[in-house]
Enzyme design. Structure first.
Site, short mmCIF file in Angstrom:
data_model
loop_
_atom_site.label_atom_id
_atom_site.label_comp_id
_atom_site.label_asym_id
_atom_site.label_seq_id
_atom_site.Cartn_x
_atom_site.Cartn_y
_atom_site.Cartn_z
N TYR A 10 79.37 23.43 17.16
CA TYR A 10 79.82 24.78 16.80
C TYR A 10 79.95 24.90 15.28
O TYR A 10 80.69 24.13 14.66
CB TYR A 10 81.15 25.04 17.50
N ASP B 173 87.79 19.15 22.88
CA ASP B 173 87.94 20.60 22.85
C ASP B 173 87.41 21.14 24.18
O ASP B 173 86.19 21.16 24.41
CB ASP B 173 87.14 21.17 21.66
N ILE C 299 87.84 24.29 25.61
CA ILE C 299 88.11 25.72 25.72
C ILE C 299 87.14 26.45 26.65
O ILE C 299 87.41 27.58 27.06
CB ILE C 299 88.12 26.41 24.34
N LYS D 48 87.99 32.02 25.90
CA LYS D 48 86.71 32.01 26.61
C LYS D 48 86.90 32.18 28.11
O LYS D 48 86.21 32.99 28.74
CB LYS D 48 85.97 30.70 26.32
#
Length: 497
Positions: free
Chosen positions: A145, A230, A232, A272
């Site tokens: 990302y 992570d 998410i 998300k």
């Protein structure tokens, strides 16, 4: 005397990345079905807008929550006053149950180990502040990302060293890539403090396999470093294999009573899975009491409003609603993902096989003029300015192979996605036509040159024959010469077919 700090004047935020530049171009000319139908369609924003109707339906059926009431009585004044930055217990309790629900209740979480933050951006940066000093390094698998360059580095002073993954094995993490990244960091005299992975991956849209997770845990255990997972996008997994949390791997492999247990941390948010990035609900989960304490103190610089906490605690506490939402949202993501993959396939463009997220990792290598990042950016500019689509080039995600792009599919209506696919198809078709015309022109030009050469050779041959007739009287008959010339042309034209 300098009036501004180095931080204010430095250019290390990453805002000049093509990832952010694409957003800027979209904002100058945003697509609107009625008011700007030729504008740029935003396919560079990973937002989930597919299940707003479910959220709105819940709000309509539970008016006390958005009305800041409890049992019909207003609690506005209570919420308007200062709140302890530990967060509302009701939200923390509801959030850990929601996280467990997403993971199939294979693991459970303790709300005392949860730190609320203003989104995942704040959570990742806070963890960096807790475990790394300026100049320390974290290893990240590529592609990753683009916002991590900002979130992890800009204010903390930490460094990122890429773990190079390639399409040869669908960008999976290998032991060799991990060790090579660690070695490169050491060669740069960087102290490696940990590994950060996104699971599911942004931009790949794939979940880490159990083998990859076990490799990562084993690696950080051996090196004595941290692992940040992570997660998410954990609630967006819509195809097999199912999501496996790093917490599940820790428990299964009996790491609970080891030092590793305290060095593995999870980042989560509702941006998300619930499609609520504007609500800024993020969290850090850690088994290390020192990190929980330090992160809680740091969270005072980015608190979630008490009103938002109250509303979300009421929503997430409704277990019947959360189960229905998770299931229905995943079905809608699966359908929308299939639309984009099928639409791109019809144009001759393939995607990496994926099972999660709000985007596809799109392979456009065959559309590049050359296998270079310069050619990738050239293609990206055409897609933004000529086609009218903002997608993210792989180079902005630190992909080491030119020609990959991230395209988001969940932040628009079906009609808009179909229009985006049609625009890509028109672009590919026009590009193919231009190439065919170019090839035809090149081929025709070559044919003409050869014909001119043949004709000039015939002339030379005639002069030579005439000389031979005069000097030797042994010339080839006209019929035989004609046959040779015709035969040469026929064999050449056959090759062109």
């Amino acid at each position: 005397m300098k009036l501004l700090s180095e931080k204010a004047t430095c250019n290390s935020h990453g805002q000049d990345s093509s990832y952010f530049l694409g957003w800027q171009e979209y904002e100058k000319n945003p697509y609107d079905e009625i008011h700007n139908p030729k504008g740029i369609i935003q396919m560079g924003l990973a937002e989930n807008q597919l299940s707003f109707d479910l959220l709105e339906s819940w709000l309509g059926q539970n008016p006390d929550a958005p009305g800041f009431k409890r049992n019909g009585e207003s609690i506005f004044r209570e919420l308007a006053l200062f709140q302890d930055y530990n967060g509302l217990p009701a939200l923390k309790n509801a959030l850990v149950k929601f996280m467990a629900e997403i993971r199939g209740n294979k693991v459970s979480f303790d709300s005392n180990n949860l730190v609320l933050t203003a989104g995942a951006t704040s959570a990742n940066e806070t963890l960096m502040f807790c475990v790394a000093d300026p100049g320390d390094a974290f290893l990240l698998p590529t592609p990753y990302y683009p916002g991590f360059d900002r979130d992890l580095k800009w204010r903390t002073g930490a460094e990122i060293v890429p773990i190079q993954c390639t399409s040869s094995n669908d960008f999976r993490i290998t032991e060799f890539a991990l060790e090579e990244s660690y070695r490169l960091a050491k060669n740069r005299n960087l102290r490696v403090k940990g590994v950060l992975v996104a699971n599911p991956s942004n931009p790949l849209g794939t979940t880490l396999t159990r083998n990859e997770l076990e490799l990562l845990v084993s690696f950080v255990a051996e090196k004595g470093i941290h692992l940040i997972s992570d997660e998410i996008y954990s609630g967006t997994v819509f195809n097999s294999p199912k999501f496996v949390s790093v917490m599940e791997v820790l428990i299964k492999n009996n790491y609970m009573y080891t030092e590793v247990w305290d060095r593995v941390h999870i980042v989560y948010s509702l941006s998300k899975d619930l499609g609520l990035p504007g609500f800024r609900i993020g969290a850090i989960y850690s088994n290390d009491d020192v990190i929980v304490s330090a992160a809680t103190k740091m969270s005072s610089f980015g608190l979630i409003s008490s009103q938002t906490q109250y509303l979300l605690s009421a929503m997430l506490s409704d277990e019947k609603f959360t189960k229905k939402y998770i299931s229905e949202n995943q079905k809608r993501l699966k359908k929308r993902h299939a639309m984009l993959v099928k639409g791109l396939k019809s144009t001759g463009i393939s995607c990496l096989e994926s099972n999660a997220g709000l985007f596809c990792w799109v392979d456009m290598r065959h559309l590049l003029k050359s296998n270079t990042f310069e050619a990738e950016i050239e293609l990206w500019k055409k897609i933004v300015y000529e086609v009218g689509l903002n997608i993210s080039p792989g180079s902005s995600c630190h992909c080491i192979e030119p020609g990959w792009f991230r395209a988001c599919f969940a932040n628009m209506s079906e009609d808009t996605l179909n229009l985006a696919i049609q625009r890509i198809k028109n672009f590919v078709d026009s590009s193919d036509m231009i190439q065919r015309i170019k090839n035809f022109v090149d081929s025709s030009d070559m044919i003409q040159r050869i014909k001119n050469f043949v004709d000039s050779s015939d002339m030379i041959g005639t002069n030579v024959d005439q000389n031979n007739q005069t000097n030797q009287n042994t010339s080839m008959s006209p019929k035989k010469k004609l046959f040779s010339k015709w035969g040469f042309r026929l064999s050449f034209n056959d090759r062109e077919r």
